[in-house]
Enzyme design. Structure first.
Site, PDB file in Angstrom:
ATOM      1  N   LYS A   1       3.046 -15.274   2.743  1.00  0.00           N
ATOM      2  CA  LYS A   1       3.006 -16.037   1.485  1.00  0.00           C
ATOM      3  C   LYS A   1       4.462 -16.339   1.122  1.00  0.00           C
ATOM      4  O   LYS A   1       4.949 -15.980   0.039  1.00  0.00           O
ATOM      5  CB  LYS A   1       2.270 -15.188   0.421  1.00  0.00           C
ATOM      6  CG  LYS A   1       1.968 -15.903  -0.875  1.00  0.00           C
ATOM      7  CD  LYS A   1       0.868 -16.932  -0.775  1.00  0.00           C
ATOM      8  CE  LYS A   1       0.712 -17.645  -2.098  1.00  0.00           C
ATOM      9  NZ  LYS A   1      -0.138 -18.848  -1.996  1.00  0.00           N
TER      10      LYS A   1
ATOM     11  N   ASP B   1      -3.435 -17.984   1.764  1.00  0.00           N
ATOM     12  CA  ASP B   1      -4.566 -18.663   1.116  1.00  0.00           C
ATOM     13  C   ASP B   1      -5.143 -19.734   2.038  1.00  0.00           C
ATOM     14  O   ASP B   1      -6.363 -19.883   2.170  1.00  0.00           O
ATOM     15  CB  ASP B   1      -4.154 -19.252  -0.243  1.00  0.00           C
ATOM     16  CG  ASP B   1      -2.809 -19.968  -0.217  1.00  0.00           C
ATOM     17  OD1 ASP B   1      -2.022 -19.737   0.726  1.00  0.00           O
ATOM     18  OD2 ASP B   1      -2.538 -20.757  -1.133  1.00  0.00           O
TER      19      ASP B   1
ATOM     20  N   ASP C   1      -5.672  -6.764   5.687  1.00  0.00           N
ATOM     21  CA  ASP C   1      -6.851  -6.039   5.199  1.00  0.00           C
ATOM     22  C   ASP C   1      -7.948  -7.044   4.854  1.00  0.00           C
ATOM     23  O   ASP C   1      -9.108  -6.913   5.258  1.00  0.00           O
ATOM     24  CB  ASP C   1      -6.431  -5.237   3.954  1.00  0.00           C
ATOM     25  CG  ASP C   1      -7.472  -4.208   3.528  1.00  0.00           C
ATOM     26  OD1 ASP C   1      -8.518  -4.114   4.184  1.00  0.00           O
ATOM     27  OD2 ASP C   1      -7.219  -3.510   2.533  1.00  0.00           O
TER      28      ASP C   1
ATOM     29  N   TYR D   1       0.815  -1.215   0.000  1.00  0.00           N
ATOM     30  CA  TYR D   1       0.000   0.000   0.000  1.00  0.00           C
ATOM     31  C   TYR D   1       0.850   1.269   0.000  1.00  0.00           C
ATOM     32  O   TYR D   1       0.362   2.337  -0.345  1.00  0.00           O
ATOM     33  CB  TYR D   1      -0.940   0.028   1.212  1.00  0.00           C
ATOM     34  CG  TYR D   1      -2.043  -1.005   1.168  1.00  0.00           C
ATOM     35  CD1 TYR D   1      -2.236  -1.806   0.051  1.00  0.00           C
ATOM     36  CD2 TYR D   1      -2.881  -1.196   2.247  1.00  0.00           C
ATOM     37  CE1 TYR D   1      -3.224  -2.759   0.013  1.00  0.00           C
ATOM     38  CE2 TYR D   1      -3.889  -2.155   2.215  1.00  0.00           C
ATOM     39  CZ  TYR D   1      -4.053  -2.934   1.092  1.00  0.00           C
ATOM     40  OH  TYR D   1      -5.034  -3.887   1.061  1.00  0.00           O
TER      41      TYR D   1
ATOM     42  N   ASP E   1     -11.367  -8.504   7.436  1.00  0.00           N
ATOM     43  CA  ASP E   1     -12.758  -8.400   6.971  1.00  0.00           C
ATOM     44  C   ASP E   1     -13.429  -9.772   6.979  1.00  0.00           C
ATOM     45  O   ASP E   1     -14.598  -9.897   7.337  1.00  0.00           O
ATOM     46  CB  ASP E   1     -12.819  -7.831   5.546  1.00  0.00           C
ATOM     47  CG  ASP E   1     -12.952  -6.311   5.538  1.00  0.00           C
ATOM     48  OD1 ASP E   1     -12.832  -5.705   6.624  1.00  0.00           O
ATOM     49  OD2 ASP E   1     -13.170  -5.734   4.458  1.00  0.00           O
TER      50      ASP E   1
END
Ligand code: NAD
Length: 359
Positions: A192, A224, A248, A137, A252
């Protein structure tokens, strides 16, 4: 001691829900100086910038910030630097808010609100720690350019940079281990590392930091797989620590396990304990101004503020107990309503929490 609190209501339902949280704060008998300033689209409309210098200065001079929400589809065509969401990124950066704490708790009274089976989610109590100031980001370079090589040479391409430095990883890892020490001493680091260099460095660094916390059981999971395990067996997790991008998405997902985004608070902290507290949901333009929004996530964010930035744990407990009481009395806003319950407006839910506080 007097606490200075900046209240930034923002857009959509932001003003309605922060109003109720401020009412609750004012019922606690604490010495509070509460000042408001515009932020997001509301600030852009007034002054041409989503985070005006006066708003930033107020935030910087306060011990804590209570933030509503920002954003509305009507601002989607603005240049990126003028969009409401830039206010949050700007505050995070200016205040050095590097850690986002998002609890996902399923209140027993709301077990039916989850789309997962009650036997999978009941009693869920997870804390997700997301690094907030680094990663893809903020990494440079980024942009849109004409590709100069590869199969798409001559075509327009977008690119971003995923980047983490060791001190940034260490800082959030320490907070992850410290949070785990206060809970069930289990920390899962999500990355990851099978594909990304940044993630391999993340994993190596978290392992290095873990040597200082021999009592915490550290595990690692690829993002994942973490996304799958969160819906398969979410109670296996306790504290999760991860980077900005993965956090992020996973926070959620964890929020939705509980069934109502209207119930979930969040905190973003800097190294000196100053924090920004906001509900996990957005500005909900679809229901703004209708008086139906659930103010409990914002009220619970105010409780987190009292606990993490203002060192007022008793007042924080009082708010959380009042919210539990209100739920067990059968009071619900529309988003969490079920048959047999009493449906309340935003302001009536504020009234109910205030009444429960004063019992
Ligand atoms: P959203 O969280 O605003 O809304 C998603 C759904 O949940 C909507 O149906 C909404 O009505 C409902 N909802 C959200 N909060 C609720 C509450 N307190 N009570 C009852 N129902 C509630 O997400 P979105 O629709 O994807 O985004 C809307 C705007 O919010 C966008 O402009 C987005 O950029 C912005 N946004 C802001 C923040 C923030 O300020 N931190 C976070 C996420 C999204």
């Amino acid at each position: 001691m007097t606490h200075r609190i900046a209240v930034l209501p923002g857009d959509g339902i932001g003003p309605e829900i922060t109003e109720q949280a401020v009412r609750v704060l004012n019922e606690l008998g604490l010495a509070l100086v509460i000042e408001q300033a515009p932020v997001g689209g509301a600030a852009y409309d007034l002054s041409g910038h989503p985070l005006p210098p006066e708003t930033l200065a107020l935030a910087q001079n306060s011990s804590a910030i209570l933030f509503g929400a920002v954003g509305d589809w009507k601002y989607d065509k603005l240049p990126r630097e003028h969009r409401p969401e830039q206010a949050i990124l700007g505050l995070r950066k200016a205040l050095g808010l590097f850690a986002n704490l998002r609890p996902a708790i399923l209140y027993p009274e709301l077990a039916n609100a989850s789309s997962l089976k009650p036997e999978i989610v009941s009693g869920l109590d997870i804390l997700i720690l997301r690094e907030l100031t680094g990663d893809i980001y903020f990494g440079q370079p980024r942009g849109v350019r004409i590709a100069t090589d590869g199969p798409y040479k001559g075509e327009q391409e977008g690119f971003d940079t995923m980047r983490y430095a060791v001190p940034e990883i260490k800082r959030i890892a320490h907070l992850g281990f410290q949070s785990a020490m206060k809970r069930s001493r289990k920390l899962c680091s999500v990355d990851k590392a099978n594909v990304l260099e940044t993630s391999q460095l993340w994993r190596d660094t978290v392992i290095e930091v873990s040597k200082e916390y021999p009592d915490v059981a550290l595990s690692h999971m690829y993002v994942d797989n973490a996304a799958m395990q969160l819906v398969r067996a979410p109670r296996e997790f306790d504290v999760i620590v991860t980077g900005n991008l993965f956090g992020d998405i996973l926070s959620d997902e964890a929020a939705m396990l509980t069934g109502s985004i209207g119930m979930l608070p969040s905190a973003s902290l800097n190294a000196s304990g100053q924090g920004l507290y906001e509900p996990s949901h957005g500005s909900a333009p679809d229901i703004a101004g209708k008086g139906v929004a659930n103010p409990l996530a914002t009220i619970l964010s105010a409780a987190m503020m009292l606990r993490y930035s203002l060192n007022e744990p008793v007042a924080a407990d009082r708010i959380e107990d009042a919210v539990r009481q209100v739920l067990s009395q059968g009071f619900r806003t529309a988003d969490i309503n079920e048959s047999g319950m009493t449906k309340l407006s935003t302001a009536e839910m504020g009234d109910a929490v205030v009444a429960a506080l004063n019992k």
